[in-house]
Design an enzyme around this catalytic site. Structure first.
Site, PDB file in Angstrom:
ATOM      1  N   ASP A  45       0.734  -0.588  -0.006  1.00  0.00           N
ATOM      2  CA  ASP A  45      -0.330  -0.361   0.046  1.00  0.00           C
ATOM      3  C   ASP A  45       1.071   0.642  -0.148  1.00  0.00           C
ATOM      4  O   ASP A  45       2.025   0.922   0.056  1.00  0.00           O
ATOM      5  CB  ASP A  45      -1.130  -0.139   1.079  1.00  0.00           C
TER       6      ASP A  45
ATOM      7  N   GLU B 276      -0.295  -0.964   6.331  1.00  0.00           N
ATOM      8  CA  GLU B 276       0.655  -0.337   6.680  1.00  0.00           C
ATOM      9  C   GLU B 276       0.500   1.343   7.017  1.00  0.00           C
ATOM     10  O   GLU B 276       1.216   1.562   7.780  1.00  0.00           O
ATOM     11  CB  GLU B 276       2.352  -1.171   5.899  1.00  0.00           C
TER      12      GLU B 276
END
Length: 355
Positions: A70, A121
């Site tokens: 991400d 994250e």
């Protein structure tokens, strides 16, 4: 895989927009590419990509790479310019992730190696929180930018605070403070507390404050304010301790705490660290140890796995989250070669090709 193909592989990843919560296309792309390389790959229940040279992925691999797929929001068109590749995630952290995977495809290790491409994250690491209990590696590397010569051994901890206060409405000529004024006074008390703690401490030993968001509202009979504050915490100062301190400063306001992560500093004298030192020097570099003032999934993994661990990857972390995020191609290619040496050291194997 030739260097030109390695660059193309990274560009493929950068063209897939994958902000936190929207990683499905990125996960599917990676799983498909890894299967094409001849590795076992799957997507777990929360969207993480799990891959290995063994099938199924062993829970106790000799080496585990934990990266994240991400990014923060904000797509940056992918382009080459002056020996650099621009794109969202080029540094944080698709560049580090791609460097490992290219080296993995080249080396084809014989001993167990596991790859985790985690989701979320940049939010609250729910992908890592889901995957970490499933593995107990012998050695672990977290994919984060630190330039190809950098070895990151530590990250600060984190605490997020949401402040909320609602008060009866008074005439503006009245001496009573408004809700926004109360919030401002809380912020000043918090700054004073951090300043007293910090004193002459080094940057890694200090508390860092960020006012992330503030919004006030005036209604018929009340005024209210919401504020979101981020704290970066040094080793020895745990999030629950700080939460208690902050609660004493909040007066009548309601506080909500989230994102609690303790600081983590890895051991320096381990076979894993020594292997990276040797690999960087073998490529003509001068290794540098780093302690980061941010956080990463290493905070969680290091405290859970109790094994030799560090963070490594190409890219300049000062470019993380910026509108001009990019990675130097030379930095990326050198990190790949460092990874090749590490994988041969910990995984054995021979040179391979990438489909």
């Amino acid at each position: 895989m030739r260097d030109e193909e390695a660059v193309g592989f990274l560009k493929e990843m950068l063209r897939i927009y994958s902000p936190s919560g929207q990683e499905e296309a990125m996960a599917a792309h990676l799983a498909d590419r890894l299967e094409g390389m001849g590795f076992s790959a799957s997507i777990d229940g929360v969207g993480n990509v799990i891959a290995s040279n063994f099938s199924p992925a062993p829970s106790r691999p000799d080496l585990l790479f934990l990266g994240h797929i991400d990014t923060v929001p904000g797509f940056i068109p992918v382009r080459d310019e002056g020996g650099k590749i621009f794109g969202r995630g080029a540094a944080d952290a698709k560049g580090p992730l791609a460097a490992f995977l290219v080296a993995l495809a080249r080396v084809r290790p014989e001993r167990p190696v596991v790859f985790i491409g985690a989701v979320g994250e940049e939010a609250e690491s729910h992908g890592a929180r889901h995957a970490i209990p499933c593995f107990s590696p012998g050695n672990a590397v977290v994919g984060e930018p630190g330039r190809w010569e950098g070895i990151t051994l530590g990250y600060k901890g984190r605490l997020l605070v949401r402040y909320f206060l609602s008060m009866p409405k008074f005439h503006t000529a009245a001496p009573a403070p408004t809700a926004p004024e109360e919030a401002f006074q809380f912020w000043e008390r918090l700054r004073a507390w951090a300043g007293n703690f910090n004193g002459a401490r080094s940057p890694f030993e200090r508390v860092d404050l960020s006012l992330l968001e503030i919004c006030s509202r005036e209604e018929e009979f009340s005024t209210s304010v919401e504020m979101r504050v981020g704290l970066r915490l040094p080793p020895g100062l745990e999030p629950h301790q700080v939460a208690r301190q902050i609660s004493l400063l909040a007066g009548e306001a309601k506080l909500e705490f989230s994102g609690e992560e303790g600081a983590f500093v890895a051991e320096r004298n381990t076979p894993l660290v020594r292997a990276f030192l040797e690999a960087i020097r073998a490529e003509g570099g001068k290794p540098r140890f780093k302690l980061k003032t941010g956080t990463s999934d290493m905070n969680l993994a290091g405290q859970a796995w109790h094994c030799p661990i560090l963070a490594y990857g190409p890219g300049d972390s000062s470019l993380d989250h910026t509108p001009w995020e990019h990675i130097e191609i030379d930095d990326y290619l050198k990190a790949i070669r460092v990874w090749e040496r590490i994988l041969k050291r910990f995984g054995g194997g021979e040179d391979g090709a990438m489909d």
